[in-house]
Design an enzyme around this catalytic site. Sequence first.
Site, PDB file in Angstrom:
ATOM      1  N   SER A 185       0.842  -1.183   0.000  1.00  0.00           N
ATOM      2  CA  SER A 185       0.000   0.000   0.000  1.00  0.00           C
ATOM      3  C   SER A 185       0.885   1.244   0.000  1.00  0.00           C
ATOM      4  CB  SER A 185      -0.952  -0.028   1.195  1.00  0.00           C
ATOM      5  OG  SER A 185      -1.958   0.939   1.070  1.00  0.00           O
ATOM      6  N   ASP A 220      -8.824  -4.383  -6.707  1.00  0.00           N
ATOM      7  CA  ASP A 220      -8.510  -3.422  -5.638  1.00  0.00           C
ATOM      8  C   ASP A 220      -9.337  -2.154  -5.825  1.00  0.00           C
ATOM      9  OD1 ASP A 220      -7.343  -1.731  -3.760  1.00  0.00           O
ATOM     10  OD2 ASP A 220      -5.331  -2.519  -4.090  1.00  0.00           O
ATOM     11  N   HIS A 262      -7.645  -4.924  -1.915  1.00  0.00           N
ATOM     12  CA  HIS A 262      -6.395  -4.369  -1.404  1.00  0.00           C
ATOM     13  C   HIS A 262      -5.669  -5.312  -0.447  1.00  0.00           C
ATOM     14  CE1 HIS A 262      -3.649  -1.081  -1.101  1.00  0.00           C
ATOM     15  NE2 HIS A 262      -3.851  -0.864   0.176  1.00  0.00           N
TER      16      HIS A 262
END
Length: 814
Positions: A673, A750, A783
């Site tokens: 991330s 995502d 994610h």
Amino acid sequence: MEDGYQELDEPNRKKRGSLEAWIKLGVILVLLVWGSALLISSLPLEHHSDHKNGLRHIPKRTKNGQLKVSFANLRNDTFSPVTRSLRWLYSDDATEDDQGFFLTEVNGTYVVRSVFDKDYSRVLLEKSDFVYAGQNLTAESIIASPDQEHILLKTDTVKNWRHSTFGSYYVFDTKDHSINFVGNNISLALWSPNSNDVAYVFENNVYVYSSKAGKTIAQVTHDGSSQVFNGIPDWVYEEEVFEGNQALWWSTSGEYLSFLKINETEVHEFPIAYYVQHDDDIYPEIRKIKYPKSGTPNPSAEIQLFHLETQHLSSVFAGNSSTLVTEMTWLGGEQLLVKVTDRTSDTLSILLVDAGKGGVVTTPRVCPSGEGWWEITHRTTYLPKDIKKGRKDEGYIDLMPVDGFNHLAYFSPPETDEPVILTRGEWEVVDGPTAVDLETNNVYFIATKKSSTERHLYRVNILKPEKIEAITDTSKPGTFSVSFSSGSGLALLNYLGPDIPYQKIVTLRTHKKDSTIHGNIVGKTLYYLEDNAALHRVLNLYDVPKKTFGTLELGHDQNGKSVTANYYEILPNDFDPSRRDHYPVFFFAYGGPNSQQVLQIFSVGFNEVVSSQLDAIVVVVDGRGTGFRGKDFRSYVRDNLGDLEAQDQIEAAKIYGNKPYVNQDKISLFGWSYGGYLTLKTLEKDAGKHFKYGMSVAPVTDWRFYDSVYTERYMHTPQENPEGYRKAKVSNATALGQAQRFLLMHGTGDDNVHFQNSLKFLDLLDLAGVENYDFHVFPDSDHSIRYHNANIIVFDKLLNWIGQAYDGQFVKIG
């Protein structure tokens, strides 16, 4: 932005830092999901399954005969502490006589108990299975009314986005055991403080159900649609503002209902293709979400007020795409406090809405952020007037900067802009007040007063500001979370580390103290909820690599001020400092604004596996921009993401590269991330000089592609800061190509950090002729990369790939 990275046995982390979730979970409902009790006889067999991928043989045991940490341990919860969940229940007389009533579940039976009276037991729900209209159903979660006479039963739960779900709701009467149906596909249901009414949201409209009438008595809104959200957040408000699925609040009396009407008509759509949802699909399923990217139109939020008796609905504040409504808190029965910021979080406005006067709005405070920004908080706490207790007027406690550090301030009356400062110093209160004991006027809070890498529980009395008393033992390193009973006289204290966690029930309205200090130095321990004795026995069999915490000097900033960063290192089993040019160094980074990784908690996760299985030194550094060290330290990165954070990682790599036992050709960086972004920016800035390898998972590569609320808080808009966005973009593919090799992984589904980021980056590499990288795609994973066994694969891939790198199996291409 929430870090999608998980250490297999740890919960998802919040945007304030991949480790800060440990604190939040304990404070809200003490729902730390750590597994079940471990028996030595159930230990998994040790194995190393990576030999087939070409890694060198790793001994299963250390020189002293203890076992090493492996993936098998993590995936079988060998090192997962047991944590008991406990839900405190509301009690009318808890302010004066707090009996500590709580709800617990045993084999599907929900029972009310008291921490003071172990013989007290009241069954609310005999079993979670029930029959309605001839259907066999199972309650997947329950919510008791404040008086515990009715229970909301939720079935058929369907996941939506990160925090939101849909489900069917029923009301169960705990006295006559009757069941009434509320509705299907409900996205939110909340009991009123009057224990009779339930506000719920169906198809983005707000309704009120009456348990007395056994039916819905009001449809509050009629304009809910795919683009107008009443009472619940849209995608960006759910992800970045409320961090939950609620945008609706009852007044303390249940007379009024306040909620947000979020209109995202002007927000641009982003399509996400799903390829492997159904075996017989030959065309991908396209799901479109309204996702405001940096500099594009935001949703507008309007504050609505509904009077239950008259059923009058009014709009009391109409925001636009340039404003964000970040918090709503009822100050009693008729006054509503609202926090509003501009879209770039430069200015915070405090609004007071007088429901009794038809929704008249005043603005007692307008607060500029200065050189930094306003982080979103959700812990503003109401204190009712009580002259006998010394509270001459209504008031509230808020978190505000005091001399550059976040502290508690008491505003009374609410209209004042000159608060009583309750805490002060070069340390920070975490998030806000944890609880207020209205009987004693004590305010409890978690803070970094001892160390920014620890969390201790303290209290201060509103009548004796700045006289702070430690509740937990600050003579030893510790990280604690806590949840309080209805009257705040009792607490479930959770010790999270650095040693093995435990939980205990403590009474704080007493002058008695424990004869043996263990955790708390104030209050009396009633009993331990969990001591994790089994985990103590298990750990005797293993040589778990130890974390060592400290600080690194990373040079000086542009003003000549020394840059000192918190860090920890994990040394591998049988570490021998006399070896020369031997050990690889595995840096793990998140590094997002106001985040924190270097926190003294107990965890045995991916980093320990890397250290044990690859004989590597693991290093984690919280550089400039990270949180809980004051405004100046986190504000370094304003309008300039990716620059100083990368420089700090490089300076740390220089330090480790100069250690005689480190192999300079085996220094790597991994992040997920924001950490994935930081990995790429560091490789770009370093150009192969110190970091030879990098692993980036689900990275942002261009901040124009990420959501507006998060990005603009730190970068302003692209229109205001075009040069900052240009510099923050991962753009120098040639410099990246100077690394020995790097790995990129991303999920195509995502909805947070869009796959677009990696595709744009890959195109950049193609144009530059850079080929020294590997790429792995996870179809339809979001994610967290968990869909269709993806979480197993992603961590296997990470370990195997870096193991091959350390073994010299990669030949640089291009």
